[in-house]
Motif scaffolding. Structure first.
Motif, PDB file in Angstrom:
ATOM      1  N   ALA A  52      29.393  38.167  46.272  1.00 55.97           N
ATOM      2  CA  ALA A  52      28.339  36.826  46.236  1.00 55.97           C
ATOM      3  C   ALA A  52      28.581  35.944  47.160  1.00 55.97           C
ATOM      4  N   ASP A  53      27.539  35.331  47.665  1.00 56.77           N
ATOM      5  CA  ASP A  53      27.807  34.054  48.674  1.00 56.77           C
ATOM      6  C   ASP A  53      28.264  33.089  47.850  1.00 56.77           C
ATOM      7  N   ALA A  54      29.046  32.088  48.495  1.00 56.55           N
ATOM      8  CA  ALA A  54      29.825  30.900  47.797  1.00 56.55           C
ATOM      9  C   ALA A  54      29.511  29.806  48.737  1.00 56.55           C
ATOM     10  N   THR A  55      29.781  28.511  47.915  1.00 59.65           N
ATOM     11  CA  THR A  55      29.882  27.251  48.423  1.00 59.65           C
ATOM     12  C   THR A  55      30.932  26.549  47.965  1.00 59.65           C
ATOM     13  N   ILE A  56      31.612  25.992  48.818  1.00 62.74           N
ATOM     14  CA  ILE A  56      32.868  25.232  48.548  1.00 62.74           C
ATOM     15  C   ILE A  56      32.904  23.897  49.259  1.00 62.74           C
ATOM     16  N   THR A  62      38.466  29.661  48.417  1.00 60.78           N
ATOM     17  CA  THR A  62      37.569  30.609  47.862  1.00 60.78           C
ATOM     18  C   THR A  62      38.237  31.445  46.776  1.00 60.78           C
ATOM     19  N   SER A  63      37.261  31.946  45.826  1.00 65.52           N
ATOM     20  CA  SER A  63      37.532  32.827  44.989  1.00 65.52           C
ATOM     21  C   SER A  63      36.482  33.842  44.818  1.00 65.52           C
ATOM     22  N   ILE A  64      36.432  34.743  45.743  1.00 63.18           N
ATOM     23  CA  ILE A  64      35.419  35.670  45.816  1.00 63.18           C
ATOM     24  C   ILE A  64      35.842  37.047  45.213  1.00 63.18           C
ATOM     25  N   SER A  65      35.144  37.558  43.998  1.00 65.68           N
ATOM     26  CA  SER A  65      35.553  38.671  43.520  1.00 65.68           C
ATOM     27  C   SER A  65      34.499  39.974  44.445  1.00 65.68           C
ATOM     28  N   ILE A  66      35.423  41.192  44.660  1.00 64.86           N
ATOM     29  CA  ILE A  66      34.789  42.096  45.124  1.00 64.86           C
ATOM     30  C   ILE A  66      34.825  43.538  44.447  1.00 64.86           C
ATOM     31  N   THR A  67      33.719  43.955  43.932  1.00 63.06           N
ATOM     32  CA  THR A  67      33.483  45.190  43.027  1.00 63.06           C
ATOM     33  C   THR A  67      33.069  46.115  43.544  1.00 63.06           C
ATOM     34  N   ASN A  68      33.093  47.272  43.010  1.00 65.10           N
ATOM     35  CA  ASN A  68      32.406  48.615  43.452  1.00 65.10           C
ATOM     36  C   ASN A  68      31.438  49.185  42.223  1.00 65.10           C
ATOM     37  N   PRO A  69      30.213  48.907  42.693  1.00 59.81           N
ATOM     38  CA  PRO A  69      29.165  48.973  41.424  1.00 59.81           C
ATOM     39  C   PRO A  69      29.223  50.551  40.956  1.00 59.81           C
ATOM     40  N   ASN A  70      29.479  51.649  42.023  1.00 61.21           N
ATOM     41  CA  ASN A  70      29.206  52.899  41.655  1.00 61.21           C
ATOM     42  C   ASN A  70      30.472  53.502  41.162  1.00 61.21           C
ATOM     43  N   GLY A  71      31.407  52.754  40.979  1.00 64.66           N
ATOM     44  CA  GLY A  71      32.692  53.242  40.178  1.00 64.66           C
ATOM     45  C   GLY A  71      33.562  54.350  40.985  1.00 64.66           C
ATOM     46  N   VAL A  72      33.584  54.387  42.360  1.00 63.44           N
ATOM     47  CA  VAL A  72      34.524  55.170  42.984  1.00 63.44           C
ATOM     48  C   VAL A  72      36.005  55.229  42.728  1.00 63.44           C
ATOM     49  N   ALA A  73      36.554  55.862  42.322  1.00 65.95           N
ATOM     50  CA  ALA A  73      37.862  55.733  42.228  1.00 65.95           C
ATOM     51  C   ALA A  73      38.833  55.636  43.498  1.00 65.95           C
ATOM     52  N   ALA A  91      40.663  37.781  58.520  1.00 69.34           N
ATOM     53  CA  ALA A  91      40.548  39.148  58.181  1.00 69.34           C
ATOM     54  C   ALA A  91      41.668  39.479  57.205  1.00 69.34           C
ATOM     55  N   GLY A  92      41.211  40.249  56.341  1.00 73.17           N
ATOM     56  CA  GLY A  92      42.040  40.874  55.408  1.00 73.17           C
ATOM     57  C   GLY A  92      41.772  41.941  54.284  1.00 73.17           C
ATOM     58  N   SER A  93      42.305  42.218  53.365  1.00 73.89           N
ATOM     59  CA  SER A  93      41.995  43.077  52.296  1.00 73.89           C
ATOM     60  C   SER A  93      42.232  42.756  50.908  1.00 73.89           C
ATOM     61  N   GLY A  94      41.535  43.453  50.086  1.00 76.12           N
ATOM     62  CA  GLY A  94      41.921  43.032  48.748  1.00 76.12           C
ATOM     63  C   GLY A  94      40.674  43.122  47.873  1.00 76.12           C
ATOM     64  N   ASN A  95      40.830  42.924  46.562  1.00 79.24           N
ATOM     65  CA  ASN A  95      39.765  42.944  45.711  1.00 79.24           C
ATOM     66  C   ASN A  95      39.284  41.238  45.398  1.00 79.24           C
ATOM     67  N   VAL A  96      39.866  40.324  46.101  1.00 79.30           N
ATOM     68  CA  VAL A  96      39.512  38.805  45.857  1.00 79.30           C
ATOM     69  C   VAL A  96      39.719  38.338  47.217  1.00 79.30           C
ATOM     70  N   ILE A  97      38.888  37.612  47.728  1.00 80.96           N
ATOM     71  CA  ILE A  97      39.115  36.696  49.119  1.00 80.96           C
ATOM     72  C   ILE A  97      39.249  35.311  48.452  1.00 80.96           C
ATOM     73  N   SER A  98      40.535  35.045  48.809  1.00 78.41           N
ATOM     74  CA  SER A  98      41.272  33.761  48.212  1.00 78.41           C
ATOM     75  C   SER A  98      41.855  32.988  49.604  1.00 78.41           C
ATOM     76  N   GLN A  99      41.130  32.108  50.221  1.00 76.56           N
ATOM     77  CA  GLN A  99      41.507  31.402  51.367  1.00 76.56           C
ATOM     78  C   GLN A  99      41.123  30.005  51.379  1.00 76.56           C
ATOM     79  N   LEU A 100      42.169  28.999  51.825  1.00 77.14           N
ATOM     80  CA  LEU A 100      41.884  27.760  51.798  1.00 77.14           C
ATOM     81  C   LEU A 100      41.117  27.366  53.002  1.00 77.14           C
TER      82      LEU A 100
END
Length: 451
Positions: A52-56, A62-73, A91-100
């Motif tokens: 989701a978009d965010a405003t800080i 930031t604390s942006i959670s990234i999910t996979n709705p169709n549940g692909v393992a 740029a980065g990778s992971g399931n949370v975007i946490s950047q100051l």
């Protein structure tokens, strides 16, 4: 045909791998069938992504959670960034975007577009772009940063935003000593509150001010206001003096504020000499009637102060009554049997008075031993006066300011010396025949010894 398998398009509608099995029967050109065999095609699912978009606020993480709705393992996520007026995005990778993230300019809004790509089993899903809005954080400046006022005065603290964030507003909370009233939580661009000190010692108010813009709170600052007590004043009150006397006006401080001092000005003065401004808790000034004839007044305006605080003010009126100068005319001499025309003078607050004596003579205007001054009064000595050879005569001025007034009744005494008349006696007449010598006898007395 062999090309038919290569051109097929497969869609996996689940979140797990699926298979397609083809049984292939080879055919010769002559129409002869060979042995059939199977070909299995594994179709892996394509992962999707949700964020989701965010405003800080600038300076937050930031604390942006990234999910996979169709549940692909085994789904993983990576992202790229496109920042505008924002630093800290990478740029980065992971399931949370946490950047100051911070606003580069510090006073304007910035954005970061994150393009997130999901991957699983070598398959990339459709990328998703989200936007993080970074709002600037306002700061605050208080002018002055500390203030010292007197009880009953109003604070004058201006609030401003040095980093010029549009839409900045200010709110404050207060902590005040128990002896201070009038301080309250509020908001605005200036702190204007009338503060009252209910005691005789200084009190403290601390304002904690927070700037806010577009939902972002800046760092708070504290402003301290010291509220000093205002001294009250009491005096011994109005006075009435006789010209030439000294005032004795005393000032005091009923609410006992430490360090209270007093000063006074001559608010008004009519027909009074020697009244001047000064300092101290006593006014001791010798005042005189300027013309010596009429009543004069002076008004002292006395002020109590302590430190920067000007306190109570009180007017004290001093009435200066004119004094009287009496001159009975000085000692006089008359001959026995002769009256004396009285002179003398009375000047100042009155010109009226009375003659009097303890002798037995009389004043012609009354026929008694008292007479009225100013009427060409004549005094005729009595037998006792003559016998004594002198008599004291007193000129007394009328009371200039009445019973109870500060001016005393003035008088002056002169001595009237009465010389007896000369007395002469001779022998009686007689007749003689010449030439005969006769003794001549007689006496000289009274006011004479020689003849």
């Amino acid at each position: 045909a062999a090309g038919a398998i290569a051109s097929d398009v497969y869609t996996n509608v689940s979140g797990t791998s699926g298979t397609v099995v083809y049984r292939v029967t080879p055919l010769s050109g002559a129409g002869c069938s060979g042995d059939a065999f199977d070909i299995t095609v594994t179709v892996d699912p394509e992962p999707d992504v949700l964020a989701a978009d965010a405003t800080i606020c600038s300076g937050e993480t930031t604390s942006i959670s990234i999910t996979n709705p169709n549940g692909v393992a085994g789904t993983t996520y990576s992202w790229t960034v496109t920042p505008t007026n924002v630093t800290g995005a990478a740029a980065g990778s992971g399931n949370v975007i946490s950047q100051l993230l911070t606003s580069t300019t510090g006073n304007t809004q910035g954005t970061v577009d994150y393009i997130i790509t999901p991957s699983a089993n070598g398959c990339d899903g459709t990328p998703l772009m989200i936007t993080v809005t970074v709002d600037p954080v306002p700061d605050v400046l208080a002018t002055p940063s500390t203030e010292n006022i007197c009880s009953g005065a109003t604070t004058a603290i201006a609030l401003s935003n040095p980093n010029s964030v549009v839409g900045t507003i200010y709110a404050w909370t207060v902590v005040a000593d128990a002896n201070i009233t009038g301080a309250s939580d509020d908001n605005g661009s200036s702190i204007n509150q009338m503060l009252t000190n209910t005691s005789n010692v200084s009190g403290l108010v601390t304002y904690t001010i927070i700037p806010t813009a577009t939902g972002c709170n800046g760092l708070p600052i504290n402003v301290s206001v010291v509220v000093d007590p205002v001294p009250t004043i009491a005096t011994t009150g109005d006075e009435v003096l006789c010209s030439g006397e000294t005032t004795n006006i005393m000032a005091s401080n009923p609410n006992s504020v430490a360090g209270t001092a007093y000063s006074w000005t001559v608010f008004s003065s009519t027909n009074v000499t020697n009244a001047t401004a000064g300092t101290g808790d006593r006014i001791n000034q010798t005042l005189t009637s300027t013309d010596g004839i009429n009543v004069g007044t002076v008004v002292y305006q006395i002020t109590a102060s302590s430190g920067i605080c000007i306190g109570g003010m009180e007017n004290v009126t001093v009435t200066v009554n004119p004094d009287v100068n009496v001159d009975s005319g000085g000692d006089q001499v008359v001959c026995e049997g002769s009256p004396l025309s009285l002179g003398g003078s009375i000047t100042g607050g009155t010109t009226n008075g009375t003659w009097s004596t303890i002798g037995d003579g009389v004043f012609d205007d009354t026929g008694t031993n008292t007479g009225v001054f100013g009427t060409s009064t004549v005094y005729t000595p009595g037998p006792t006066d003559i016998s004594n050879g002198s008599v004291d005569i007193t000129l007394t001025a009328n009371d200039v300011d009445g019973p109870g007034g500060p001016c005393p009744i003035r008088d002056d005494v002169f001595t009237l010396t009465i010389n007896p008349i000369a007395l002469v006696t001779v022998m009686p007449d007689f007749a003689i025949c010449e030439p005969v010598t006769i003794p001549v006898t007689g006496t000289i007395g009274g006011g004479a010894t020689l003849g």
